[in-house]
Scaffold this active site. Sequence first.
Site, PDB file in Angstrom:
ATOM      1  N   ASN A  98      -7.300 -27.087 -15.367  1.00 47.02           N
ATOM      2  CA  ASN A  98      -8.529 -27.879 -15.427  1.00 47.02           C
ATOM      3  C   ASN A  98      -8.838 -28.176 -16.896  1.00 47.02           C
ATOM      4  OD1 ASN A  98     -11.370 -28.709 -15.282  1.00 47.02           O
ATOM      5  ND2 ASN A  98     -11.261 -27.977 -13.176  1.00 47.02           N
ATOM      6  N   PHE A  99      -9.068 -29.442 -17.224  1.00 49.75           N
ATOM      7  CA  PHE A  99      -9.317 -29.846 -18.603  1.00 49.75           C
ATOM      8  C   PHE A  99     -10.798 -29.912 -18.952  1.00 49.75           C
ATOM      9  CE2 PHE A  99      -4.959 -31.156 -18.135  1.00 49.75           C
ATOM     10  CZ  PHE A  99      -4.426 -30.926 -19.396  1.00 49.75           C
ATOM     11  N   HIS A 131     -12.794 -29.567  -2.720  1.00 48.99           N
ATOM     12  CA  HIS A 131     -12.294 -30.770  -3.379  1.00 48.99           C
ATOM     13  C   HIS A 131     -12.254 -31.930  -2.384  1.00 48.99           C
ATOM     14  CE1 HIS A 131     -10.946 -28.024  -6.573  1.00 48.99           C
ATOM     15  NE2 HIS A 131     -10.939 -29.098  -7.341  1.00 48.99           N
ATOM     16  N   LYS A 135      -6.847 -34.483  -2.340  1.00 48.39           N
ATOM     17  CA  LYS A 135      -6.163 -33.444  -3.106  1.00 48.39           C
ATOM     18  C   LYS A 135      -5.093 -32.823  -2.225  1.00 48.39           C
ATOM     19  CE  LYS A 135      -6.870 -29.443  -6.080  1.00 48.39           C
ATOM     20  NZ  LYS A 135      -6.015 -30.057  -7.124  1.00 48.39           N
TER      21      LYS A 135
END
Length: 234
Positions: A98-99, A131, A135
């Site tokens: 995760n960014f 999500h 996904k």
Amino acid sequence: MNIALLGYGRMGKSIEAIALTRNHSISLKITDATDTYDFSTTDVAIDFSVPTAAVSNIKKALDAGVPVISGTTGWLEHYRDILEYCNSKNGTFLYASNFSLGVNIFFEINKRLSELIANFPEYAIDMEEIHHTKKLDAPSGTAITLAEQIIDNTNYKKWTLDKANADEIHIEAKRIPDVPGTHEITYNSDIDAISIKHTAHNRQGFAMGAVIAAEWIKDKKGVFTMQDVLQINV
């Protein structure tokens, strides 16, 4: 900076929009494995593809001498191989489940809380992640990172999507339309419960983090994480 987008779905388009506002250019957009991978004008590649394409995408960028960051999940059984491949090419690689800046702060909170809770076995741990229905992998890479952090600091042995034994962390993975990403961890005892939760309102945080990582990694050599980019706990 010229950025190659390896994967041009919703995240790829969000990254493109952020990159353009930060005066970058898009040198390449890969939407299919049959596309031509021409990295001749690329400074950094960003992989947000699908699990079946990620390893090939990453290796093609490394073969071309292009730094590559990946946010694709579901391929991590090959992660060690990619690290070795990167080092053999004297390349540059960064993977993050995760960014988002907020999620990376959440990771640090989770690590500290799991350290504190380790001495109190009366607390049982449950996790939930939600999500969008597009996904492909479950649980999410973020949920796996959170679970592995807890496992590193406690007596839990593994995570599972199924009914959990006493030494397993149960992860409930839900898929609901138009949910960017929600992760909640609950430490529950007979007398009280402690919960921490991160809720993404949109994809902008993920896209911004990916572009910031691309800016940071340009002209560097080696294998890095978002902790390096954000100078968290380093």
